[in-house]
Design a protein around this motif. Structure first.
Motif, PDB file in Angstrom:
ATOM      1  N   ARG A  38       0.823  -1.209   0.000  1.00 12.63           N
ATOM      2  CA  ARG A  38       0.000   0.000   0.000  1.00 12.63           C
ATOM      3  C   ARG A  38       0.853   1.252   0.000  1.00 12.63           C
ATOM      4  O   ARG A  38       2.016   1.242   0.355  1.00 12.63           O
ATOM      5  N   ALA A  40       0.551   4.689   2.041  1.00 14.66           N
ATOM      6  CA  ALA A  40      -0.204   5.095   3.233  1.00 14.66           C
ATOM      7  C   ALA A  40       0.140   6.525   3.615  1.00 14.66           C
ATOM      8  O   ALA A  40       0.622   6.792   4.705  1.00 14.66           O
ATOM      9  N   PRO A  41      -0.096   7.467   2.706  1.00 13.81           N
ATOM     10  CA  PRO A  41       0.312   8.841   2.996  1.00 13.81           C
ATOM     11  C   PRO A  41      -0.582   9.528   4.029  1.00 13.81           C
ATOM     12  O   PRO A  41      -1.767   9.209   4.143  1.00 13.81           O
ATOM     13  N   SER A  42       0.027  10.427   4.757  1.00 12.76           N
ATOM     14  CA  SER A  42      -0.751  11.312   5.631  1.00 12.76           C
ATOM     15  C   SER A  42      -1.058  12.540   4.791  1.00 12.76           C
ATOM     16  O   SER A  42      -0.193  13.019   4.060  1.00 12.76           O
ATOM     17  N   GLU A  74      -3.848   8.160   5.865  1.00 12.36           N
ATOM     18  CA  GLU A  74      -3.611   8.124   7.307  1.00 12.36           C
ATOM     19  C   GLU A  74      -3.857   9.506   7.915  1.00 12.36           C
ATOM     20  O   GLU A  74      -2.934  10.290   8.128  1.00 12.36           O
ATOM     21  N   TYR A 230      -0.128   6.102  15.065  1.00 12.92           N
ATOM     22  CA  TYR A 230       0.331   5.426  13.850  1.00 12.92           C
ATOM     23  C   TYR A 230       0.589   3.946  14.115  1.00 12.92           C
ATOM     24  O   TYR A 230       0.178   3.079  13.336  1.00 12.92           O
ATOM     25  N   ILE A 247       6.127  -1.580   2.791  1.00 15.00           N
ATOM     26  CA  ILE A 247       7.258  -0.888   2.148  1.00 15.00           C
ATOM     27  C   ILE A 247       7.133   0.564   2.581  1.00 15.00           C
ATOM     28  O   ILE A 247       6.191   1.251   2.200  1.00 15.00           O
ATOM     29  N   ARG A 248       8.039   1.016   3.432  1.00  8.17           N
ATOM     30  CA  ARG A 248       7.873   2.359   3.999  1.00  8.17           C
ATOM     31  C   ARG A 248       9.239   2.988   4.263  1.00  8.17           C
ATOM     32  O   ARG A 248      10.276   2.337   4.152  1.00  8.17           O
ATOM     33  N   GLU A 251      12.546   5.835   8.458  1.00  8.08           N
ATOM     34  CA  GLU A 251      12.361   6.503   9.757  1.00  8.08           C
ATOM     35  C   GLU A 251      11.567   5.609  10.710  1.00  8.08           C
ATOM     36  O   GLU A 251      11.523   5.838  11.905  1.00  8.08           O
ATOM     37  N   TRP A 252      10.956   4.557  10.174  1.00  7.96           N
ATOM     38  CA  TRP A 252      10.154   3.657  11.008  1.00  7.96           C
ATOM     39  C   TRP A 252      10.932   2.457  11.528  1.00  7.96           C
ATOM     40  O   TRP A 252      10.399   1.667  12.300  1.00  7.96           O
TER      41      TRP A 252
HETATM   42  N1  GLU Z   1       1.471   7.685   7.228  1.00  3.06           N
HETATM   43  C1  GLU Z   1       2.808   7.201   7.320  1.00  3.06           C
HETATM   44  C2  GLU Z   1       3.732   8.249   6.749  1.00  3.06           C
HETATM   45  O1  GLU Z   1       3.267   9.083   5.972  1.00  3.06           O
HETATM   46  C3  GLU Z   1       2.928   5.924   6.538  1.00  3.06           C
HETATM   47  C4  GLU Z   1       4.048   5.049   6.878  1.00  3.06           C
HETATM   48  C5  GLU Z   1       3.760   3.659   6.330  1.00  3.06           C
HETATM   49  O2  GLU Z   1       3.864   3.476   5.116  1.00  3.06           O
HETATM   50  O3  GLU Z   1       3.421   2.789   7.109  1.00  3.06           O
HETATM   51  O4  GLU Z   1       4.897   8.283   7.066  1.00  3.06           O
END
Ligand code: GLU
Length: 543
Positions: A38, A40-42, A74, A230, A247-248, A251-252
């Protein structure tokens, strides 16, 4: 009060229990190796190069495995949201031609795909944790949290809400009930079962195994506004949406132990993870992260204005994703990026360096493979948005413009000059009298030839119907008559015996009609411009 009653008391008004959602969302019926992933943008800003890169990677992997790529918005942090955030993200993705199989605004069986509409779902799973004594309410104010932090600093202890510092963890249930009934505000925290002295391991598809201490922080799962953090939303959503690959951004990575633990306490299987490093740029001698503020080319609008095609940008990004892509692309001119098999283990751990020049080269190769008609159609579109004056010329001179674009197109070694739609005017303005007449550039220098000689050539020798070979032979013959030789060796041996070479003669014509020393095939240019323009420009030069 049973655990279930206690959970209902802390999070009242939740419509369904977690079992309802576990039954509602059925596993996907896909091939065993299909990747479900996915974006998953904020909704906190416009899409930029980094987000395009990430969603392109996701889209490539989903497509090549016949999987699914969905869009989840998000929006759990309303403070940072921009106006029309979700819509503007969808529009940006559409402009970039990133395809989603499902998601926000695309529909699908696993929605809602807007997190703010999933409050009930998150709370149902938070209640599961409360029932299992894995979550509790926290009444701490900002001041109390600050005191805890100060105490930890003084004791040189790790900062955070954990162990003995997690003071609300130890409030007896009866007291919680009293405080809640008295109207005190609270949030829900995880009661972390982890220990800092145990290890957990992230098996990252790009970085390999990374060992980290287990999470022991009682992180927030449900915030004061009833929405999840989050971390909690990631575990709940990616489980109920059956995401196989997260896939992100990298920073996570540091929060992975929290995610590992949340999946476990929620009794969900862990997905696969691939953490992408941010894109870098060279800044003098140093290398730094691409910045929306400092680098104009980080914003997608930059490419739109410059007329750099999205497909060329994607091709360039593909070379950054897998370094062996470029070689493949050079050998497979008729294929698209979706035909190449990308692999995680060929992705670099350090962030790629964004190189504008390289993008330019890739874009030139991309243009060199398009037909003149295709370029023409996009050029009309581009100029209608950004260049009225040129748009009129392009629209009113369709055949001429296509002929211009066709100069040295096709064949073994096609010409690679245009890297963007804005380059067309930059390279070919002299093909239009309207632009030539008002151009104020000076002519490049050359050894003069008399006007009469040039007019004699145009009037008596040049024939628009000649083939290139005939044209060239005639030029040679004519130039020789006036002291130019077509024998370079002879010229080199005795330069004083000649006025120059045939090439020098051609150079004069080229500069008089284009102002430039270099141009695409002169024969084609003269043919497209025609005799009248040729004469006009000779007159103009000698005026
Ligand atoms: N909303 C998170 C961001 O913009 C998404 C991170 C993710 O892909 O899980 O950094």
């Amino acid at each position: 009060m049973t655990n279930k009653e206690y959970a209902d008391f802390l999070l009242p008004g939740v419509e369904h229990d977690y079992q309802y959602y576990l039954d509602k969302y059925k596993p996907r019926d896909l091939d065993k190796d299909a990747i479900v992933t996915r974006a998953a943008p904020s909704p906190t800003g416009k899409l930029h190069m980094g987000s395009l890169m990430q969603s392109l990677i996701s889209s490539l992997y989903a497509k090549q495995t016949k999987g699914v790529m969905f869009l989840r918005i998000e929006d759990t942090d309303h403070k940072r949201e921009i106006e029309n955030g979700p819509e503007s993200i969808v529009e940006d993705f559409k402009n970039l031609e990133i395809d989603f199989d499902e998601g926000y605004s695309f529909g699908g069986e696993y929605g809602p795909y807007l997190q703010s509409e999933r409050k009930d779902i998150y709370q149902a799973f938070a209640k599961k944790l409360i029932e299992n004594d894995l979550a509790y309410p926290c009444f701490c104010s900002a001041e109390e949290l600050d005191e805890i932090r100060k105490l930890q600093e003084a004791k040189k202890a790790r900062i955070g809400y954990y162990g003995k510092y997690a003071k609300c963890r130890y409030i007896p249930r009866e007291e919680v009930v009293k405080r809640v009934n008295a109207g005190e505000k609270y949030i829900i925290r995880l009661k972390s079962p982890g220990s800092f002295y145990n290890k957990c391991c992230l098996h990252d598809l790009i970085r390999g195994d990374i060992e980290m201490p287990e999470n022991d922080m009682d992180i927030v799962v449900i915030k004061a506004d009833g929405l999840p953090t989050y971390h909690f939303a990631h575990a709940v959503d990616d489980s109920l949406m059956f995401t196989t690959h997260i896939i992100r951004g990298d920073e996570w990575v540091a929060s992975y132990p929290i995610h590992d633990q949340l999946f476990k306490v929620l009794e969900f299987p862990l997905p696969n993870y691939a953490h992408i490093s941010p894109m870098n740029v060279k800044d003098g001698d140093s290398i730094r992260k691409l910045s929306k503020r400092k680098d104009p080319w980080a914003a997608m609008s930059y490419y739109d204005e410059a007329g750099i095609p999205k497909d060329a940008i994607k091709l360039y990004l593909a070379t950054l994703i897998n370094s062996n892509f470029e070689e493949w692309y050079n050998q497979n001119s008729d294929k698209s990026i979706y035909d190449f098999t990308f692999s995680f283990d060929k992705m670099s751990v350090t962030g790629p360096i964004f190189d504008v020049e390289k993008l330019d080269n890739i874009s030139k190769t991309y243009f060199s493979r398009l037909s003149a008609e295709t370029i023409y159609n996009h050029l009309v579109e581009y100029t209608s948005k950004y260049d009225d004056e040129f748009n009129k010329l392009v629209v009113n001179n369709k055949e001429k413009m296509i002929n211009i674009l066709n100069i040295e197109r096709g064949g073994e070694k096609p010409r690679k000059d245009i890297a963007s739609y804005s380059d067309v005017k930059k390279y070919f303005w002299y093909m239009f009298d309207e632009l030539f007449d008002k151009n104020t550039d000076s002519y490049e220098e050359f050894n003069p030839i008399g006007k009469e000689i040039l007019l004699e050539y145009v009037n008596n020798v040049y024939d628009i119907n000649d083939s290139e070979e005939e044209w060239f032979n005639k030029v040679k013959e004519f130039a020789e008559k006036y002291g130019y030789t077509s024998n370079r060796k002879e010229y080199k041996a005795n330069p004083d015996n000649f006025k120059g070479t045939t090439a020098d003669f051609c150079k004069v014509i080229r500069i008089i009609i284009t102002k430039k020393n270099m141009s695409p095939n002169l024969y084609e240019i003269i043919k497209i411009l025609g005799v009248e323009t040729l004469k006009k420009r000779i007159e103009l030069f000698y005026k």
